[in-house]
Design an enzyme around this catalytic site. Structure first.
Site, PDB file in Angstrom:
ATOM      1  N   ASP A 124      -7.742 -90.845 -36.730  1.00 49.79           N
ATOM      2  CA  ASP A 124      -6.974 -89.789 -37.401  1.00 49.79           C
ATOM      3  C   ASP A 124      -5.796 -90.341 -38.197  1.00 49.79           C
ATOM      4  O   ASP A 124      -4.783 -89.660 -38.375  1.00 49.79           O
ATOM      5  CB  ASP A 124      -6.448 -88.740 -36.391  1.00 49.79           C
ATOM      6  CG  ASP A 124      -7.561 -88.196 -35.529  1.00 49.79           C
ATOM      7  OD1 ASP A 124      -8.636 -87.927 -36.079  1.00 49.79           O
ATOM      8  OD2 ASP A 124      -7.353 -88.058 -34.315  1.00 49.79           O
ATOM      9  N   LYS A 145      -7.764 -92.005 -42.960  1.00 52.67           N
ATOM     10  CA  LYS A 145      -8.655 -92.928 -43.684  1.00 52.67           C
ATOM     11  C   LYS A 145      -9.396 -92.237 -44.832  1.00 52.67           C
ATOM     12  O   LYS A 145      -9.615 -92.818 -45.876  1.00 52.67           O
ATOM     13  CB  LYS A 145      -9.696 -93.541 -42.727  1.00 52.67           C
ATOM     14  CG  LYS A 145      -9.102 -94.410 -41.660  1.00 52.67           C
ATOM     15  CD  LYS A 145     -10.146 -94.868 -40.668  1.00 52.67           C
ATOM     16  CE  LYS A 145     -10.689 -93.778 -39.791  1.00 52.67           C
ATOM     17  NZ  LYS A 145      -9.762 -93.228 -38.782  1.00 52.67           N
ATOM     18  N   GLY A 159     -13.739 -86.846 -38.373  1.00 56.29           N
ATOM     19  CA  GLY A 159     -13.380 -85.715 -39.230  1.00 56.29           C
ATOM     20  C   GLY A 159     -12.437 -86.246 -40.291  1.00 56.29           C
ATOM     21  O   GLY A 159     -11.255 -86.432 -40.037  1.00 56.29           O
ATOM     22  N   HIS A 160     -12.966 -86.571 -41.452  1.00 57.29           N
ATOM     23  CA  HIS A 160     -12.142 -87.171 -42.501  1.00 57.29           C
ATOM     24  C   HIS A 160     -11.727 -86.100 -43.506  1.00 57.29           C
ATOM     25  O   HIS A 160     -12.557 -85.507 -44.173  1.00 57.29           O
ATOM     26  CB  HIS A 160     -12.911 -88.319 -43.170  1.00 57.29           C
ATOM     27  CG  HIS A 160     -13.106 -89.476 -42.238  1.00 57.29           C
ATOM     28  ND1 HIS A 160     -13.933 -90.540 -42.500  1.00 57.29           N
ATOM     29  CD2 HIS A 160     -12.547 -89.738 -41.026  1.00 57.29           C
ATOM     30  CE1 HIS A 160     -13.873 -91.397 -41.480  1.00 57.29           C
ATOM     31  NE2 HIS A 160     -13.052 -90.927 -40.584  1.00 57.29           N
ATOM     32  N   GLN A 187     -12.847 -93.314 -36.562  1.00 61.66           N
ATOM     33  CA  GLN A 187     -12.008 -93.562 -35.379  1.00 61.66           C
ATOM     34  C   GLN A 187     -11.033 -94.723 -35.667  1.00 61.66           C
ATOM     35  O   GLN A 187     -10.702 -94.947 -36.811  1.00 61.66           O
ATOM     36  CB  GLN A 187     -12.846 -93.855 -34.119  1.00 61.66           C
ATOM     37  CG  GLN A 187     -13.661 -92.656 -33.620  1.00 61.66           C
ATOM     38  CD  GLN A 187     -14.994 -92.513 -34.317  1.00 61.66           C
ATOM     39  OE1 GLN A 187     -15.738 -93.463 -34.441  1.00 61.66           O
ATOM     40  NE2 GLN A 187     -15.319 -91.322 -34.779  1.00 61.66           N
TER      41      GLN A 187
HETATM   42  P1  IMP Z   1     -16.596 -89.682 -28.555  1.00 60.43           P
HETATM   43  O1  IMP Z   1     -16.516 -90.634 -29.694  1.00 60.43           O
HETATM   44  O2  IMP Z   1     -16.874 -88.266 -28.981  1.00 60.43           O
HETATM   45  O3  IMP Z   1     -17.518 -90.159 -27.484  1.00 60.43           O
HETATM   46  O4  IMP Z   1     -15.138 -89.614 -27.875  1.00 60.43           O
HETATM   47  C1  IMP Z   1     -14.566 -90.725 -27.204  1.00 60.43           C
HETATM   48  C2  IMP Z   1     -13.063 -90.799 -27.461  1.00 60.43           C
HETATM   49  O5  IMP Z   1     -12.821 -91.090 -28.831  1.00 60.43           O
HETATM   50  C3  IMP Z   1     -12.319 -89.493 -27.162  1.00 60.43           C
HETATM   51  O6  IMP Z   1     -11.014 -89.824 -26.704  1.00 60.43           O
HETATM   52  C4  IMP Z   1     -12.208 -88.832 -28.530  1.00 60.43           C
HETATM   53  O7  IMP Z   1     -11.117 -87.945 -28.612  1.00 60.43           O
HETATM   54  C5  IMP Z   1     -12.000 -90.064 -29.406  1.00 60.43           C
HETATM   55  N1  IMP Z   1     -12.460 -89.849 -30.780  1.00 60.43           N
HETATM   56  C6  IMP Z   1     -13.738 -89.796 -31.221  1.00 60.43           C
HETATM   57  N2  IMP Z   1     -13.770 -89.595 -32.544  1.00 60.43           N
HETATM   58  C7  IMP Z   1     -12.507 -89.534 -32.956  1.00 60.43           C
HETATM   59  C8  IMP Z   1     -11.886 -89.377 -34.233  1.00 60.43           C
HETATM   60  O8  IMP Z   1     -12.546 -89.266 -35.282  1.00 60.43           O
HETATM   61  N3  IMP Z   1     -10.547 -89.385 -34.259  1.00 60.43           N
HETATM   62  C9  IMP Z   1      -9.793 -89.549 -33.136  1.00 60.43           C
HETATM   63  N4  IMP Z   1     -10.318 -89.711 -31.922  1.00 60.43           N
HETATM   64  C10 IMP Z   1     -11.664 -89.703 -31.831  1.00 60.43           C
END
Ligand code: IMP
Length: 420
Positions: free
Chosen positions: A13, A16, A40-41, A224
């Protein structure tokens, strides 16, 4: 020319999407190399907001080839929805997108398993986005996943889906005591998505090697952030892929020496969604103020983000491991609301040679205070125009991360970027 990697330097977040969108104006190709619909970009064009989950952020630059690489896990139903939303808003993107034949499919049952696993994992909830990311990567590594190319043969795809469902239902019913998922409940929707996606399937590695050979301008887009890396993040509170520069090569099928520039994106403060350690987290009014001023709510899940001060210990860890050639600081405008800004410059009694990210919940951050600038920087056009207080804060980050700042973002719009 090589590949210019755009990488999240913190817990995701960082903004990017906007930076990829900016560089896309001159890019021939933008390629995502990991993650899936958990991302979520957000990109603003004028008043219009676009939130992209799987489609690379280069899609808003007409003519830019947008590749979804092998390292991604692709949810075909969500992808079809995302494409049709873009089409509804006048972006005819079908021919722009290429999808790696050897990336893996997030099946509807993967999403269900992600949710069930979160709901039933008593004291070790990860706080995932429930988009099926972990279960899909797990199946892929256990060699029972479904690669995208399986969709090319209708009968094989149907058989693989049935077999996969049989396996998943064993876990759902026997381990979690939940009702089995029925094939009929999702098959028609999956089939419709398949029809849309089939023409996009390509050999992403081959396309990129050719583009490198032709000296095309290539961007790789990370999702991420580095601190959520499966191996180098705060395990187990991580995602299941490699968001850093290290993920680019294996996620796209290109040699690692093809990466000639790696820009680390950092927010001027820090945020995190989901569970896991966060040494500089603010659980008081300042944290609330950061959340409200920065609009810190998840672009994918809408969850409030945890907020805190910039952590240069983790920043340095991330910059050195990823070989950032330059860094970009986003949301600098949000700190304009503060009288005093704290910068975490060390952890008490920390051994510099061994930063164990699995145990950072116990560290004690030490801060240096910086005076706020109490002004709106949204209209600044150059670094020189910034208030002196902001310049000293940014220069302290540069020194600590041992990496030059190249861009400062001063607001959500495409044009609100200051080059240094
Ligand atoms: P997952 O990727 O959905 O398995 O989530 C694993 C961890 O990564 C959790 O703490 C999510 O909140 C975090 N996470 C996954 N995608 C994002 C993102 O795009 N931005 C911020 N945190 C993320």
């Amino acid at each position: 020319m090589g590949i210019h990697a755009i990488v999240g330097g913190q817990w995701g977040d960082e903004g990017k999407g906007k930076i990829v969108d900016y560089f896309s104006a001159d890019a021939d190709v933008v390629a995502r190399y990991q993650g899936g619909a958990n991302a979520g970009h957000t990109v603003f064009i004028g008043e219009e907001q676009f939130i992209l989950h799987q489609v690379p952020s280069g899609i808003l630059s007409p003519g830019t080839r947008c590749l979804m690489g092998t390292g991604m896990v692709v949810d075909p139903v969500a992808l079809a929805e995302e494409i049709s939303e873009l089409q509804d808003r006048g972006i005819d993107c079908l021919k722009q997108i290429g999808l790696a034949y050897n990336s893996h499919l997030v099946m509807p049952v993967h999403r269900i398993m992600d949710g069930i696993s979160e709901d039933h994992s008593q004291d070790q909830t990860i706080g995932t986005t429930r988009r099926g990311i972990g279960p899909t990567y797990a199946d892929r590594h256990a060699r029972r996943g479904i690669p995208v190319a399986t969709m090319l043969d209708a009968d094989r795809f149907r058989a693989a889906t049935k077999e996969h469902l049989r396996y998943a239902n064993t876990i759902i019913t026997k381990i979690y005591n939940q009702e089995a998922v029925k094939f009929e409940d999702f098959w028609d929707t999956l089939q419709q998505a398949r029809e849309l996606i089939l023409p996009m399937i390509t050999d992403v590695s081959h396309e990129l090697i050719q583009a490198l050979h032709d000296e095309k301008n290539i961007l790789s887009e990370g999702a991420q952030g580095v601190l959520l890396d499966l191996d180098f993040g705060s395990y187990p509170y991580v995602t299941s892929s490699h968001p850093g520069t290290v993920g680019v090569s294996v996620g796209l099928g290109v040699p690692s020496n093809a990466i000639t520039r790696s820009t680390g994106i950092f927010k001027a403060y820090c945020t995190r969604v989901g569970e896991g350690p966060f040494p500089t987290e603010l659980t008081d009014e300042s944290g609330e103020k950061l959340r409200e001023s920065g609009g810190e709510y998840g672009a994918t899940t809408g969850r409030p983000r945890r907020c805190g001060w910039f952590d240069t210990v983790l920043g340095e860890y991330s910059a050195s491991m990823n070989g950032f050639t330059d860094i970009c600081i986003t949301k600098a405008d949000v700190l304009g609301a503060f009288e005093e800004i704290e910068l975490c410059t060390s952890y008490k009694n920390q051994d510099d040679s061994f930063l164990n990210l699995q145990q950072i919940e116990n560290v004690q951050p030490e801060y240096t205070s910086y005076p706020g600038w109490n002004s709106d920087i949204a209209a600044a056009k150059s670094f020189e125009e910034f208030p002196e207080e902001l310049k000293s804060y940014l220069e302290a980050i540069e020194r600590k991360l041992n990496t030059p700042i190249s861009i400062v973002s001063t607001g959500p719009e495409r044009t609100q970027l200051v080059m240094k």
